[in-house]
Design a protein around this motif. Structure first.
Motif, PDB file in Angstrom:
ATOM      1  N   GLU A   3       1.123   0.770  12.847  1.00  0.00           N
ATOM      2  CA  GLU A   3       2.292  -0.100  13.030  1.00  0.00           C
ATOM      3  C   GLU A   3       2.925  -0.466  11.696  1.00  0.00           C
ATOM      4  OE1 GLU A   3       1.552  -3.480  15.494  1.00  0.00           O
ATOM      5  OE2 GLU A   3       1.748  -2.191  17.264  1.00  0.00           O
ATOM      6  N   GLU A   4       2.071  -0.518  10.674  1.00  0.00           N
ATOM      7  CA  GLU A   4       2.550  -0.974   9.367  1.00  0.00           C
ATOM      8  C   GLU A   4       1.621  -0.363   8.328  1.00  0.00           C
ATOM      9  OE1 GLU A   4       2.689  -5.266   9.495  1.00  0.00           O
ATOM     10  OE2 GLU A   4       2.592  -5.367   7.314  1.00  0.00           O
ATOM     11  N   ASN A   5       2.147  -0.025   7.165  1.00  0.00           N
ATOM     12  CA  ASN A   5       1.297   0.528   6.102  1.00  0.00           C
ATOM     13  C   ASN A   5       2.029   0.301   4.791  1.00  0.00           C
ATOM     14  OD1 ASN A   5      -0.713   1.872   4.738  1.00  0.00           O
ATOM     15  ND2 ASN A   5      -0.044   3.921   5.346  1.00  0.00           N
ATOM     16  N   PRO A  79       4.625   4.249  10.066  1.00  0.00           N
ATOM     17  CA  PRO A  79       4.600   3.581  11.369  1.00  0.00           C
ATOM     18  C   PRO A  79       4.978   4.562  12.478  1.00  0.00           C
ATOM     19  CG  PRO A  79       5.657   2.184   9.756  1.00  0.00           C
ATOM     20  CD  PRO A  79       5.421   3.503   9.074  1.00  0.00           C
TER      21      PRO A  79
END
Ligand code: FAD
Ligand code: FES
Length: 258
Positions: A3-5, A79
């Motif tokens: 979802e997020e990085n 994402p």
């Protein structure tokens, strides 16, 4: 699914993945085994601690340092991409009901599993204090998030670029001198864990260490991650860090060279 990085600072990154199974079952101190590639290279999964969970949302946070091929591959994930993770694996921190006053000692990215512990312990009504140490300011991670949860944090850097100048174990020595502590929990480089263990034994405070041995299978099959554990009679047996740990009673661990 990722979802997020995002980069936090320097080589340190936070990845948030959607995994209701892991988020629902995870306990502080456990880890996931991440497949870092779509082919056979690198062959081995990489162990990464569970840093945060949002159980209601089925999300899991991983705080990681880009070190080599596997973590560089993780850093490149966007994402929406799928991430193959096994977990939650291992045995985490097992706190007795009477252990109310905790001091958590983190060296650099060692805060990864301790953050989850701090959050859970705080929610369970325990008193938590976190000592963060690093070689320099870049290695001091998660400080703001901890403070936002109302958790007291003290910081040391080896080069004095931020917080107290010195080693985090110096701070721990002061805390153990002046305060009643029921349990110390530590994660970080081995020399730090050795020093934390010595201090805890000296002050007769129970201590858990979370070990970050190199791993292969991650599920107890290859014996590639064993650590010596000394019993009360001085006999040494070998345990898998991946299945018996990664969290162990500090006084029982036979550290390298000890
Ligand atoms: C139970 C457990 C939990 C962990 N949790 C985290 C975490 O939350 N965040 C995080 O950043 N890292 C964590 N680690 C360490 C992480 O697994 C390694 O940094 C990672 O596997 C390196 O893979 P790589 O392919 O990027 O590097 P590689 O190419 O495999 O190695 C690059 C360099 O890193 C060194 N290295 C590799 N594995 C380790 C290790 N286990 N410990 C120390 N040095 C290593 C190698 O010797 C080499 O110098 C954890 C390790 C264990 C065993
Ligand atoms: S990594 Fe294979 S037994 Fe632990």
């Amino acid at each position: 699914m990722v979802e997020e990085n995002r980069e936090l600072r320097g080589n340190y990154r936070l990845m948030v993945v959607k995994s209701p199974e892991v988020a629902g079952a995870a306990r502080p101190g456990q880890f996931v085994h991440v497949r870092c590639g779509s082919g056979t290279v690198p062959l081995l999964r990489r162990p990464i601690s569970i840093h945060r969970v949002w159980p209601g949302e089925g999300r899991v946070g991983l705080l990681y340092e880009v070190k080599g091929r596997g973590t560089a591959w993780m850093a490149g994930r966007k994402p929406g991409e799928t991430l193959d993770i096994l977990g939650p694996l291992g045995n985490g921190f097992r706190l007795a009901a009477g252990e109310r006053r905790l001091v958590l000692v983190a060296g650099g990215v060692g805060i990864a599993p301790l953050f989850f512990l701090a959050e859970a312990a705080r929610r369970g009504g325990r008193q938590v204090r976190v000592l963060l140490g690093g070689r320099n300011r870049e290695m001091i991670l998660a400080e703001d998030d901890l403070r936002q949860m109302g958790i007291p944090v003290e910081v040391t850097t080896d080069d004095g670029s931020y917080g107290h100048h010195g080693l985090v174990t110096g701070l721990l020595a002061e805390v153990l001198e002046r305060e009643e502590v029921d349990r110390v929990c530590a994660c970080g480089p081995q020399p730090m864990l050795v020093a934390v263990t010595r201090l805890s034994v000296l002050h007769e405070v129970p201590c858990y260490v979370s070990l970050e041995e190199h791993m292969a299978c991650g599920v107890g099959a290859c014996r590639g991650c064993v650590v010596g554990i000394r019993d009360a009679f001085g006999n040494i047996s070998y345990r898998n860090v991946c299945t018996h740990g990664p969290v162990f009673e500090a006084r029982e661990v036979v550290f390298d060279g000890a």
